[in-house]
Design an enzyme around this catalytic site. Sequence first.
Site, PDB file in Angstrom:
ATOM      1  N   SER A 137       4.074  77.662  62.163  1.00 43.84           N
ATOM      2  CA  SER A 137       4.417  78.807  62.995  1.00 43.84           C
ATOM      3  C   SER A 137       3.340  79.900  62.879  1.00 43.84           C
ATOM      4  CB  SER A 137       5.813  79.316  62.618  1.00 43.84           C
ATOM      5  OG  SER A 137       6.266  80.248  63.569  1.00 43.84           O
ATOM      6  N   ASP A 161       3.426  73.392  64.893  1.00 46.87           N
ATOM      7  CA  ASP A 161       4.018  74.219  65.947  1.00 46.87           C
ATOM      8  C   ASP A 161       3.604  75.689  65.801  1.00 46.87           C
ATOM      9  OD1 ASP A 161       5.362  74.065  68.357  1.00 46.87           O
ATOM     10  OD2 ASP A 161       7.246  74.763  67.507  1.00 46.87           O
ATOM     11  N   HIS A 246      11.592  73.745  66.335  1.00 48.65           N
ATOM     12  CA  HIS A 246      10.376  74.389  65.820  1.00 48.65           C
ATOM     13  C   HIS A 246       9.951  73.742  64.503  1.00 48.65           C
ATOM     14  CE1 HIS A 246       7.402  77.464  65.748  1.00 48.65           C
ATOM     15  NE2 HIS A 246       8.003  78.298  64.907  1.00 48.65           N
TER      16      HIS A 246
END
Length: 938
Positions: A137, A161, A246
Amino acid sequence: MLENATEWMTDFSDIESKFSFRTSEEPEDDLCYIVPGQPETIKECNFNPDTKTFIVIHGWTVTGMFESWVPKLVSALYDREPTANVIVVDWLSRAQQHYPTSAAYTKLVGRDVAKFVNWLQGEIGYPWEKLHLLGYSLGAHVAGIAGLLTKHKVNRITGMDPAGPSFEYADAQSTLSPDDALFVDVLHTNTRGSPDRSIGIQRPVGHIDIYPNGGTFQPGCGLQNTVLMVATTGLRNMDQIVKCSHERSIHLFIDSLLNQEQESLAYSCNSKDTFNKGMCLSCRKNRCNKVGYGVNKIRTRRSSKMYMKTRDVMPYKVFHYQVKVHFFGKTKLSYTDQPMKISLYGIHGEKENIPYVMPALNTNSTVSFLLTTDADIGELLMVKLFWEKDTLISWPWRSPDTFHIRKIRIKSGETQSKIIFSAKDGEFSYLSRGGEAAVFVKDKEAQSSRKNQSFTGLLVAALEKEIFTNELFDNFLEDLRDLSDINKANVKFSLRNPSQPDDDVCYIVRGKPETLNICDFKNTSKTFLVIHGWTVSGLFESWVEKLVAALYNREKDANVIVVDWLDTAQNHYVVAAQNTKTVGQEVGLFIDWLEESTNVPLEKLHLIGYSLGAHVAGFAGSHATNKVGRITGLDPAGPDFEGAHAHGRLSPDDAHFVDVLHTFTRGSLGLSIGIEQPVGHVDIYPNGGSFQPGCNLRGALEKIASYGILALNNAIRCEHERSVHLFIDSLLNEEEASRAYSCGSNDMFDRGMCLQCRKNRCNTIGYNVSKVRKARSAKMFTKTRGSMPFRVFHYQLKINFHGEINQLAMEPALTVSLYGTNGEAEDLKLNIQEKITANKTYSFLVVTEKDVGDLLMLKFRLEESTSPLLNLLSSWWYGDSANSGAQVHKIRVRAGETQKKMVLCLKDPQMGSLAQDVVFVKCKEPWKSLSKRLKLKS
C-alpha cells in the site's frame, strides 16, 4: 542547514523510523533494532552480511499496530530463504495519521529507509544486488522513494497493491516507478472504481505489473463473505470489508514463497476483457511469467501488464484454458448473456459444470472465452457443453433453438498445449437450450468426414498419376455446392505487434475509429495486410507469425494486420473458395474506411495473400474505391480459379503492382493446387513451379493413405507453403536476395538459355522485386536450395561436341566442377534433355549453392552409362574406343547473377577426349578478339 546536497545522507538525527531485525523463531516480535549511526547494533542483531536482506515496509494503519500479515510474511521469507536477514520498517507513528497526512509522510519515511540502506552498505560493504524491498500500500511508495534516493540502485522492489489515492496522477519521483530499482514487480489487487478513488493504484508502475482477477474484486472478498467473517470473528475485522482485496496482494506473495511447486502464472495482455476471452495465453517471448517471489526479472522499456485468475484461498493457483467454439445453424439465431456449463475431463481428473455466461451467441460466429480449474486435471480427453434454460417457463409446442458445433479448440495456458475436440457422434454435435449436453472427444487424425475422405482419395490419386483434370473432380465438387450458402463473412483485422507476432491482442474494427488509437495504428507508416488461405484445423498456421515477425524485422515502424477469416476458411474447400469474393469485399470496405479515417496513402498499402488468401487480396483490391499499392500472391489457389476470367481471381488489374510466386503447379491446367497461369505483372516459378527441393512428396503420399485429410494438409503444405518461406527469406536475407529470369518456358530455362538481365529480363524475388509493369504478364523462373537462405547461383554452359560420337553410347551422365576466386563447387550434374550428337552446340544450366566468385577453372567429365547392357552392346559394336572420338575444345559460360561472360579453353590441347577428366581454364585470347585481329590483318 546542511552544508551540501548529499550531507543529509549521513545525518541520522531526524530519522523517526525504526528498523526491527526479525528472526525466524519469533517473527512477530521486535527483539532487536538496527540503528543507523550505531554500527554495534549490526552485530548485536546477528545481521548476516553474506546473504540476502529483505526490508518489509507496511502501509497505512488505523490501529497504530502491525497488522497480522507482517509476521506471516516474515515467516514465509525465512521459510524460503532460511539464512536471510528480514528487517521490518516501523513507521507506525506516521502511518496512523489521517490518510492524506500519512500519504505525505511517505517521502520522509522513504528518506529514512534510503539513509539506513546507504549507511548499512557503507558500514559493512553490503552488496546492493542482495537487497530486496517489499512494500504494501503506502509502503510500496516508501520503497520506491527509498530506491530513488540510495547511492546505487537496489536489486529489486516488490510493490504489493501500491496505494492509489494521492498517487494515481503523481510524478515518478513521488511514487513507485521502474527507475527505483534494477527490477520492480507489482501486484494490483484492489483497483476498482474511478482512478482517483481506487484503493490500489490502477496504472502500471513497475517493469512487470500483474493484475490478478483483473486487479479488482478478488475471489472470497465479496461483501457477503466479509460480512459473514465480521459476524463470526467480531468487529475487530470490520476493516476487512475494504482490506480483503487490497491485502490479497500480500497473501499472493506469501503463497509464492510457501508453495514453490504450485507457482501461479500470469500472462501479458492488452486488457482485462481480452484476457477474459482467453486470447492471451501465450508464453512465447516472455509473454507469461511466474507470480511473486520467483518472477523472471524481465526489464522492458514499457511496463508489461499481465493478468491471471486465482482461487479464493491459498494455494491460489488455477489452470487457465482458452476455449474456441464455432456455432453453425440452419436458421439465424442471436442471443446475449446465455448461461452455459462446461465440463472438462482429463487423465488426472475432471472439473464438471463450470459456469460461464456467454455475452453473445450468434449463428455462424466463433466465440473465444477463458475457463479455469482449481486443480490440474491433466491432458484433456473430453469436453461437455450444456446450454441452460434462462427462464422458468417452457413452451412444449415450441422447438428448442439449436446450434450445430463441429469442433471445439482448447489451449492450455500452463502447458501451452493445443487440442482439437470433435463431435463424439457424427460430424456435428447439437447444442439446444435446456437439452442434452453436447459431447466432444479429442480429435484423431483418422477421424475425418466422409466427404473429406473422398477428397483425400481423389487428390491422392491425382497426385500419384500427375493428372489434374476437371472431370476427375466434377462429381465430388457438385456434392459440395449445396454447402456454399454462407451468410455474411466474419472477417476480423488483428493488428499484431513485433513483440507478440502470434497473438491477436488488438483488433481494428471498421466503423470504430477509436480502435485505431487503442491498437496504436501509425498513419504514416507502411501497412501490410496478411491474408491466410484454406485451413483444415481452423487455426492459424505457423507461417503467419513467422511472416509477421519478418515484416517487422524489415520494416520496424510498419503496421502488420492479419486478416482473420478462419470461420469461413475452415469449411470444405469449395465452400471456402466460393466465399473468397465475399471476404474480399469485406477487406475492400475495410481499406476504404481505413483510407477515409486515417488518410493513409494507398501506395503504402501492401496486401500479401497465400493460397485462397491471394484471391481474397485480389477481390479486395478490385472492390476498394482506389487502387492499393501492391498485392503479393503466394501460390494462389488453383481449383475453382484456374482459367477463370480476371474478375473471378487475382489479376494485374487489382493493384498498381501485382507479383506472384508459383510453387505447386504440378499437373495440367484444371486442378493443380496452386494456379498455373500467370495472374500478376510478374509471375515467378521457382524450380519450374512444381517440385520444390526438400519436399518429399512420395513419403507424404504414404502418410495420406494411412492418416487421411490432416496428413494431406501436411503433404501439400511443403510445396504450396514454400512460396511463403521464399517471401520470408527475401525479408530476412536482403543481402542474399534470389534472382529470377524471364523465359518462354521452364524447358528453355533448364537449358540455361534465359540468364539475361537486359531490358528488365531478370528481377529480384520477393519483397524487393522491381515493380516492372508490362502489357503482358512476365513469366520468370529460378532455382533454389532446399532450405533458407534459398538463393543459388545460375550458370549457362554452352558446349560444342566435335568428332564421331557413338550414338548408342551417348546417353551419358555429364558432370562439371567449377573453381573460382571464392571457392569451388564440384561434381555438378548436367541435365541432358536429348541425345548428344557430333558437331552441335548444347546449352546447359548449372547451379551452385555458394558463390564461387569469378571462374578460374572448370573440370568436365563424361561418366559411363549406368546400363551394363548398353555398355556391353557399345563395346561389342564399336570396340574399346566407343567414345574416343568425342571431344570438346571450348566452353562458353554466362553467370546469371553477375552477367559476366567468359570463354574457357582446354588447359592441355592434347587432353580433349571425354574419356577422362578434362580441365578448362580462361582462354588467353578470347575467340572473338582473335577473329577480329585476323580480319584486321587480312
